[in-house]
Design a protein around this motif. Structure first.
Motif, mmCIF file in Angstrom:
data_model
loop_
_atom_site.group_PDB
_atom_site.id
_atom_site.type_symbol
_atom_site.label_atom_id
_atom_site.label_comp_id
_atom_site.label_asym_id
_atom_site.label_seq_id
_atom_site.Cartn_x
_atom_site.Cartn_y
_atom_site.Cartn_z
ATOM 1 N N ARG A 1 45.820 3.875 10.572
ATOM 2 C CA ARG A 1 44.408 3.461 10.910
ATOM 3 C C ARG A 1 43.818 3.195 9.560
ATOM 4 N NH1 ARG A 1 42.424 7.632 13.816
ATOM 5 N NH2 ARG A 1 42.186 8.741 11.826
ATOM 6 N N THR A 2 42.960 2.269 9.469
ATOM 7 C CA THR A 2 42.063 1.969 8.327
ATOM 8 C C THR A 2 40.772 2.751 8.350
ATOM 9 O OG1 THR A 2 43.169 -0.321 7.916
ATOM 10 C CG2 THR A 2 40.913 0.085 7.068
ATOM 11 N N ASN A 3 40.450 3.535 7.195
ATOM 12 C CA ASN A 3 39.119 4.467 7.206
ATOM 13 C C ASN A 3 38.446 3.723 5.951
ATOM 14 O OD1 ASN A 3 40.482 6.179 9.170
ATOM 15 N ND2 ASN A 3 41.599 7.031 7.640
ATOM 16 N N ILE A 4 37.124 3.758 6.397
ATOM 17 C CA ILE A 4 36.021 3.301 5.391
ATOM 18 C C ILE A 4 35.074 4.141 5.466
ATOM 19 C CG2 ILE A 4 34.577 1.335 4.657
ATOM 20 C CD1 ILE A 4 36.207 -0.314 6.442
ATOM 21 N N LEU A 5 34.928 5.062 4.200
ATOM 22 C CA LEU A 5 33.882 6.228 4.427
ATOM 23 C C LEU A 5 32.750 6.087 3.060
ATOM 24 C CD1 LEU A 5 36.489 8.941 4.163
ATOM 25 C CD2 LEU A 5 35.381 8.090 6.269
ATOM 26 N N ILE A 6 31.647 5.737 3.388
ATOM 27 C CA ILE A 6 30.406 5.370 2.795
ATOM 28 C C ILE A 6 29.345 6.346 2.771
ATOM 29 C CG2 ILE A 6 28.572 3.722 2.246
ATOM 30 C CD1 ILE A 6 30.088 1.682 3.899
ATOM 31 N N PHE A 7 29.182 7.058 1.563
ATOM 32 C CA PHE A 7 28.339 8.115 1.338
ATOM 33 C C PHE A 7 27.134 7.503 0.291
ATOM 34 C CE2 PHE A 7 32.196 10.077 2.377
ATOM 35 C CZ PHE A 7 31.861 10.593 3.685
ATOM 36 N N ASP A 8 25.858 7.505 1.031
ATOM 37 C CA ASP A 8 24.935 6.993 -0.091
ATOM 38 C C ASP A 8 24.002 8.294 -0.187
ATOM 39 O OD1 ASP A 8 22.790 5.704 -1.414
ATOM 40 O OD2 ASP A 8 21.806 4.526 0.564
ATOM 41 N N ALA A 9 24.530 9.297 -0.941
ATOM 42 C CA ALA A 9 23.907 10.652 -0.802
ATOM 43 C C ALA A 9 23.981 11.104 -2.288
ATOM 44 C CB ALA A 9 24.584 11.675 0.199
ATOM 45 N N CYS A 10 24.028 10.232 -3.313
ATOM 46 C CA CYS A 10 24.112 10.918 -4.724
ATOM 47 C C CYS A 10 22.831 11.025 -5.214
ATOM 48 C CB CYS A 10 24.817 9.815 -5.360
ATOM 49 S SG CYS A 10 26.886 9.613 -4.922
ATOM 50 N N ARG A 11 22.235 12.199 -4.777
ATOM 51 C CA ARG A 11 20.785 12.658 -5.409
ATOM 52 C C ARG A 11 21.032 13.943 -5.850
ATOM 53 N NH1 ARG A 11 20.422 9.741 -0.474
ATOM 54 N NH2 ARG A 11 18.891 7.678 -0.650
ATOM 55 N N ASN A 12 19.746 14.465 -6.595
ATOM 56 C CA ASN A 12 19.833 15.751 -7.222
ATOM 57 C C ASN A 12 19.775 16.873 -5.938
ATOM 58 O OD1 ASN A 12 19.582 15.150 -10.035
ATOM 59 N ND2 ASN A 12 17.356 14.757 -9.766
ATOM 60 N N ASN A 13 20.285 17.808 -6.407
ATOM 61 C CA ASN A 13 20.321 18.932 -5.607
ATOM 62 C C ASN A 13 19.109 19.247 -5.003
ATOM 63 O OD1 ASN A 13 20.682 21.274 -4.028
ATOM 64 N ND2 ASN A 13 20.923 22.588 -5.802
ATOM 65 N N PRO A 14 18.658 18.930 -3.615
ATOM 66 C CA PRO A 14 17.376 19.324 -3.056
ATOM 67 C C PRO A 14 17.153 20.939 -3.009
ATOM 68 C CG PRO A 14 18.683 18.555 -1.561
ATOM 69 C CD PRO A 14 19.753 18.402 -2.446
ATOM 70 N N MET A 15 18.022 21.403 -3.044
ATOM 71 C CA MET A 15 17.948 23.157 -2.647
ATOM 72 C C MET A 15 17.792 23.779 -3.882
ATOM 73 S SD MET A 15 20.510 23.399 0.379
ATOM 74 C CE MET A 15 20.054 24.924 0.715
ATOM 75 N N ALA A 16 17.447 23.100 -5.238
ATOM 76 C CA ALA A 16 17.224 23.894 -6.497
ATOM 77 C C ALA A 16 16.389 24.979 -6.320
ATOM 78 C CB ALA A 16 17.151 22.869 -7.469
ATOM 79 N N LYS A 17 15.167 24.610 -5.798
ATOM 80 C CA LYS A 17 14.129 25.670 -5.971
ATOM 81 C C LYS A 17 14.481 26.926 -4.989
ATOM 82 C CE LYS A 17 10.310 22.637 -7.044
ATOM 83 N NZ LYS A 17 9.035 21.952 -6.546
ATOM 84 N N GLN A 18 15.231 26.719 -3.823
ATOM 85 C CA GLN A 18 15.664 27.622 -2.642
ATOM 86 C C GLN A 18 16.562 28.592 -3.482
ATOM 87 O OE1 GLN A 18 16.263 26.574 1.268
ATOM 88 N NE2 GLN A 18 14.831 24.800 1.065
ATOM 89 N N VAL A 19 17.481 27.980 -4.144
ATOM 90 C CA VAL A 19 18.654 28.727 -4.968
ATOM 91 C C VAL A 19 17.903 29.425 -6.015
ATOM 92 C CG1 VAL A 19 20.603 28.289 -6.493
ATOM 93 C CG2 VAL A 19 20.426 26.932 -4.403
ATOM 94 N N ALA A 20 17.167 29.128 -6.790
ATOM 95 C CA ALA A 20 16.328 29.738 -7.619
ATOM 96 C C ALA A 20 15.544 31.149 -7.091
ATOM 97 C CB ALA A 20 15.242 29.080 -8.561
ATOM 98 N N SER A 21 15.051 30.808 -5.970
ATOM 99 C CA SER A 21 14.282 31.808 -5.489
ATOM 100 C C SER A 21 14.902 32.978 -4.844
ATOM 101 C CB SER A 21 13.121 31.258 -4.488
ATOM 102 O OG SER A 21 13.758 30.567 -3.382
ATOM 103 N N ALA A 22 16.366 32.567 -4.254
ATOM 104 C CA ALA A 22 17.097 33.386 -3.899
ATOM 105 C C ALA A 22 18.166 34.165 -4.623
ATOM 106 C CB ALA A 22 18.097 32.848 -2.745
ATOM 107 N N GLY A 23 18.108 33.685 -5.894
ATOM 108 C CA GLY A 23 18.874 34.373 -6.982
ATOM 109 C C GLY A 23 20.063 33.638 -7.224
ATOM 110 N N THR A 24 20.567 33.740 -8.510
ATOM 111 C CA THR A 24 21.803 32.827 -8.987
ATOM 112 C C THR A 24 23.038 33.733 -8.236
ATOM 113 O OG1 THR A 24 21.857 34.124 -10.979
ATOM 114 C CG2 THR A 24 21.045 31.948 -10.787
ATOM 115 N N ASN A 25 22.963 35.070 -8.041
ATOM 116 C CA ASN A 25 24.042 35.939 -7.506
ATOM 117 C C ASN A 25 24.508 35.703 -6.133
ATOM 118 O OD1 ASN A 25 21.353 37.198 -7.048
ATOM 119 N ND2 ASN A 25 22.780 39.044 -6.550
ATOM 120 N N ARG A 26 23.601 34.934 -5.515
ATOM 121 C CA ARG A 26 23.561 34.774 -4.049
ATOM 122 C C ARG A 26 24.047 33.228 -3.521
ATOM 123 N NH1 ARG A 26 17.988 37.713 -1.947
ATOM 124 N NH2 ARG A 26 18.756 39.697 -2.665
ATOM 125 N N ALA A 27 24.083 32.400 -4.446
ATOM 126 C CA ALA A 27 24.831 30.963 -4.108
ATOM 127 C C ALA A 27 25.625 30.492 -5.257
ATOM 128 C CB ALA A 27 23.540 29.986 -3.962
#
Length: 203
Positions: free
Chosen positions: A114-140
């Protein structure tokens, strides 16, 4: 067959106006050239998992398979993740548990014919950066910019020789978002707006 997903109405991270319009435009173009299209807009975890699971089952009989995803995406430890609209990083949880592993989709495309074509238009900054920071770096695990190159995908992504993977920008880079829409032009990403005319005779 084609699986088209556009996530923009995020509840807990920055909303994106373009992906739903991108998904609808791509789905319309593919239907016009004969693809059978499974289309989803603003999918939560349950809907995204079900649509992906159902599509992979049906695509097993197809000669040409195309997957298009527009929305938030992020790479973590060299693996790419797609972000559902209800994503939320809760205290004590790992960031990867809140997202959809791209490898789980790509692992279903291991047919050498089979021929597979995968297109990912999703190269953006991490949208969860603030949530990661608030949760603590040891948790993610810390996320990197953009998406990872195909060679960095996990062992589960066993792809056939006839597979094309395309991203909105170079690996590790962040794609520009679209300019403000006009009355004649709805908001779309530059990657979608610049797409060439598609033709297919066996999809």
């Amino acid at each position: 067959m084609a699986l088209i997903v556009g996530n923009g109405a995020y509840a807990h991270v920055k909303a994106l106006p373009n992906p739903p319009n991108d998904a609808r435009a791509v789905a319309k173009s593919l239907r016009n050239i004969g693809f059978i299209v499974s289309e989803g807009v603003d999918l939560d975890r349950a809907a995204m998992q079900k649509m992906t699971r159902d599509f992979l089952r049906e695509a097993a009989r197809a000669q040409v398979v195309l997957v298009y995803y527009a929305g938030h995406g992020v790479q973590v430890d060299g693996r790419n993740y797609l972000i559902r609209v209800d994503v939320e990083l809760k205290p004590g949880a790992r960031m990867t548990d809140a997202m959809i592993d791209m490898d789980t989709i790509m692992a279903g495309f291991d047919d050498q014919v089979r021929t597979n074509i995968l297109i990912f238009d999703a190269c953006r900054n991490n949208p969860m950066a603030k949530q990661v920071a608030s949760a603590g770096t040891n948790r993610a695990i810390e996320a990197a910019s953009g998406l990872a190159a195909p060679t960095s995908l996990g062992a589960g992504a066993t792809l056939g020789a006839g597979t094309l993977i395309t991203f909105a920008t170079a690996p590790g880079q962040v794609a520009l978002d679209a300019k403000a829409p006009t009355r004649r032009s709805p908001p779309r990403s530059p990657a979608t707006s610049a797409r060439p005319a598609w033709k297919c005779s066996r999809c």
